[in-house]
Design an enzyme around this catalytic site. Structure first.
Site, PDB file in Angstrom:
ATOM      1  N   LYS A 130     -18.990 144.786 -14.592  1.00 38.15           N
ATOM      2  CA  LYS A 130     -20.393 144.535 -14.362  1.00 38.15           C
ATOM      3  C   LYS A 130     -20.449 143.213 -13.491  1.00 38.15           C
ATOM      4  CE  LYS A 130     -22.280 147.569 -17.030  1.00 38.15           C
ATOM      5  NZ  LYS A 130     -23.329 148.383 -16.540  1.00 38.15           N
ATOM      6  N   ASP A 142     -20.683 147.151 -10.853  1.00 39.39           N
ATOM      7  CA  ASP A 142     -22.232 147.569 -11.219  1.00 39.39           C
ATOM      8  C   ASP A 142     -23.100 146.266 -11.287  1.00 39.39           C
ATOM      9  OD1 ASP A 142     -24.353 148.389 -12.441  1.00 39.39           O
ATOM     10  OD2 ASP A 142     -23.475 149.201 -14.101  1.00 39.39           O
ATOM     11  N   GLU A 201     -22.698 149.796  -7.562  1.00 42.38           N
ATOM     12  CA  GLU A 201     -23.582 150.752  -8.466  1.00 42.38           C
ATOM     13  C   GLU A 201     -24.938 149.940  -8.835  1.00 42.38           C
ATOM     14  OE1 GLU A 201     -21.743 152.562 -11.807  1.00 42.38           O
ATOM     15  OE2 GLU A 201     -23.659 152.615 -13.032  1.00 42.38           O
ATOM     16  N   GLU A 209     -29.058 156.059 -12.507  1.00 39.47           N
ATOM     17  CA  GLU A 209     -29.262 156.043 -14.046  1.00 39.47           C
ATOM     18  C   GLU A 209     -30.642 155.646 -14.398  1.00 39.47           C
ATOM     19  OE1 GLU A 209     -26.382 152.526 -14.711  1.00 39.47           O
ATOM     20  OE2 GLU A 209     -27.920 152.303 -16.457  1.00 39.47           O
ATOM     21  N   ASP A 218     -28.056 160.755 -14.795  1.00 35.60           N
ATOM     22  CA  ASP A 218     -28.322 160.583 -16.438  1.00 35.60           C
ATOM     23  C   ASP A 218     -28.956 161.710 -17.235  1.00 35.60           C
ATOM     24  OD1 ASP A 218     -28.526 157.804 -18.221  1.00 35.60           O
ATOM     25  OD2 ASP A 218     -30.123 159.343 -18.790  1.00 35.60           O
ATOM     26  N   HIS A 259     -23.621 158.922 -15.121  1.00 40.16           N
ATOM     27  CA  HIS A 259     -23.942 157.703 -15.968  1.00 40.16           C
ATOM     28  C   HIS A 259     -23.908 158.115 -17.335  1.00 40.16           C
ATOM     29  CE1 HIS A 259     -26.607 154.987 -18.195  1.00 40.16           C
ATOM     30  NE2 HIS A 259     -25.803 154.216 -17.962  1.00 40.16           N
TER      31      HIS A 259
END
Lengths: 453, 453
Positions: free
Chosen positions: B221, B249, B275, B301, B324, B351
């Protein structure tokens, strides 16, 4: 006083009108709407209140009401909104709750719920200021207005600096334009003649009546059957003559190629715009439709948020931006959209109708004229003569123009008797319906469109 | 038998896990998620059942549950879904209810609710067929698969004829690819090392452990602080070496220019993808980010529906499509998205994580390999080692690969004890929490991000 001047309660109502019985409001995608409101009242310790709502067309209004109710912890206990700073903080907290963002982000039920509460806070704040919302907004400085906007995801199209420059450029003449609105009102157009459920004679009669009443623009629903639409548009054009604008509205019915084919066939009747030709999410589709046929393109009533409006403008996909007062996160997000439209020089022609949408959105269009775009050119607010009697400060439309509201607030308040009578499912109107033949319409889908009267 | 083989009840659960206490799952936009499921069970007259759910991160899970419950009239009394024809009809009725469409259309709470019910019907149908969903799908003919897809709004990018041609082209080798999946599994990547709440030592240790466990891709992240991200990415790269892929992400944190600036700074560490650099609604923004810096772009997602995926592909905005299982309207809409991705030659890397998302989406990725894309190149399913113990048929990941599920159904069923223990707000886990110090986190917004451990 200061400690008791907080929001003390958030009250929610599920209110529905059995409009499907008359097929008023019928279009190519919505054969049997029951116009409804998920209605919210913010109560304060001082005794005054703010009213707001989402509009829906029936089923799901209970889900909207639940979504509004779920915002209670964000609202109850807050200082009662009174200034731009309070309203910006409320808007931010409702749209940036990290857990609630997962439900969107910034779209659909959860976003509309935030909008209802934000708008109720604007009703409260303007009421306290003793001004209608359009004048309350117009009383703010350019810096205060700028502070209301969430610029996240917008900066590639509109920076705060550019927005401030737009607002400052509109400062000269604010008072004159407000005075002109009070004297002359704001242009309206009417959708009353054009619902799909009406027969040809009714279409012709209502079209002529609209012109006689002073409207210079009407709108027809299209998209169910091309031959029908050609005939109906010919009848409308013959009824109103060459100078009155006729907009057409497909309510998201088509794919790109079908929209191009259909509008090429309708183009000889000189439509003013084609509204919602396809999915409201389809920025590139709207751009392709605009490039593929000669009729100007309009959309917005179902556009989820400012990020999609931004792209519609960046892509050159629309000729008209149709804001809706109750689809996005309230006045604050609509201010962002007005600024985006001004940046790209695209006129805003608000969507209205439904329950109370005319009442709300007139304030935004009038504010846009006074303090953002500064122009009425090409602009008109949709008008449907429907359900206004349920509001304490209904719109006043005469000679084809919305008259400027002068009572404090957002014109958002429904009469207590109307709220009680139309409470779903146990209000008197619905209890009566449950014993009649029209009660069972729970399973109608688009493909089961009923025969029209 | 035929008359009793209907859906007899729709049962909804609000289930939440107090994950915010450990900051597992923390990222730049979601500091304190409580992983949750709005969980649905379709009961039938034959005694068997279908299970499905939406994933949320806490507040609003009650609204999701209400939205699922509002679909009861569409579902109860229907024939129990067993064939592609039944599943297509259910999907159509849930997504084309004209009144419910007003709440989206096809986005947010109402759309996710439709997806939960559609997926529950797939669980039921596959269970009855005695096959895991991926094999149930792979057992269908190309024509049956085609009939599952709603092509509305897609035809400018993908016609039914083109989709059928794609499916037919993948018919040869279906059996061999299924056999290969049973033998070797499907590649996985792990997000476990990279949550923002973890300190540098934990990041380094978990990164090394991931490689030791056989993963050749991890994810970090990013997006809260650039200096931190440079340091963390350097640590991760040093920990895993040059050959292991490191995806990053941002969870929608940035505007376009900021994304370009940030990723230009992180590019020297060779990220596999960036992402969710910005709003999931911003097709043109993703295209600009992809053009403006060297790291491949991934999103999906939070992409609301097939219309937005269509545009991301049309605009050349993404290098990876991240479906997703529980955001769009279930298996049917994800099949449309798989076909769109195949048309444009863009790999699908699903995802997962959350509650049960790994369990569901593995079936879609494996089906994609067998019968749509026919390829594993560049592809991997996200894996987070979290909450699987609550499912009766949990994912099995070993040596960096998802092992093919072999039990009938969608792997969607939560253990009855887990449903009961985590029922919100009155299950034992939450009653215990209400008496502890962690109970009051009702008002945390993004700007009030808590200090991490």
């Amino acid at each position: 006083m200061a400690t008791t001047d907080t929001v003390t309660a958030l009250e929610v109502h599920d209110v529905r009108f059995p409009t499907s019985r008359q097929l008023d409001g019928s279009d190519a995608m919505n054969p049997d709407p029951d116009y409804s409101a998920a209605y919210v009242v913010l109560h304060t310790g001082s005794g005054d209140a703010g009213h707001g709502f989402c509009f829906t067309i029936g089923r799901g209004n209970d889900v909207m009401a639940a979504a509004i109710g779920s915002l209670t912890p964000h609202v109850v206990g807050r200082p009662a909104p009174a200034t731009a700073a309070d309203l910006a903080a409320l808007h931010h907290d409702l749209t940036h709750d990290s857990q609630l963002r997962w439900l969107g982000p910034e779209k659909g039920v959860s976003h509309m719920a935030a909008g209802a509460v934000v708008n109720a806070a604007w009703d409260l704040a303007a009421t306290r200021a003793g001004l209608p919302v359009w004048e309350f907004l117009a009383s703010m400085t350019s810096e205060e207005l700028l502070s209301l906007v969430d610029f996240r995801y917008l900066s590639d199209a509109l920076t705060p600096q550019e927005a401030l420059a737009l607002l400052r450029a509109a400062e000269p003449g604010r008072a004159e334009r407000a005075e002109r609105l009070r004297a002359e009102g704001y242009p309206a157009y009417t959708t009353t003649p054009g619902w799909l459920g009406y027969d040809d004679a009714k279409l012709a009669r209502l079209s002529r009546e609209a012109v006689a009443e002073g409207f210079d623009q009407i709108k027809l629903k299209v998209g169910a059957d091309l031959d029908d639409d050609v005939r109906r548009l010919r009848i409308a054009r013959e009824s109103v003559g060459p100078r009155v604008r006729i907009a057409v509205d497909a309510n998201q019915r088509w794919d790109v190629a079908e929209a191009v084919r259909w509008m090429t066939a309708l183009a000889p009747f000189d439509p003013y715009w084609i509204e919602e030709p396809t999915s409201p999410d389809d920025v590139l589709g709207h751009a392709a439709i605009r490039a593929g046929q000669p009729v100007p393109v309009a959309t917005g009533e179902h556009v989820a948020n400012r990020v999609v409006f931004k792209q519609l403008l960046q892509a050159g996909a629309v000729d008209f931006v149709q804001i809706d007062a109750a689809r996005v996160a309230g006045v604050n997000e609509n201010l962002a959209i007005l600024l985006l439209a001004a940046k790209y020089g695209v006129p805003v022609c608000p969507h209205a109708g439904g329950v109370g949408l005319c009442e709300l959105v007139q304030h935004l269009a009038m504010f846009d004229y006074v303090a953002v775009s500064g122009s009425l050119a090409g602009r008109a607010i949709e008008y449907v003569d429907h359900l206004h009697e349920h509001f304490t400060d209904p719109v006043r439309v005469s000679d084809g123009r919305y008259r400027a509201p002068h009572r404090p607030g957002f014109s958002a308040r429904m009469k207590p008797a109307s709220l009680a009578d139309h409470r779903y499912p146990d209000g008197p109107v619905w209890r009566a319906a449950a014993s009649g033949p029209a009660a069972d319409h729970q399973h109608t889908t688009e493909s089961e469109r009923p025969e029209h009267e």
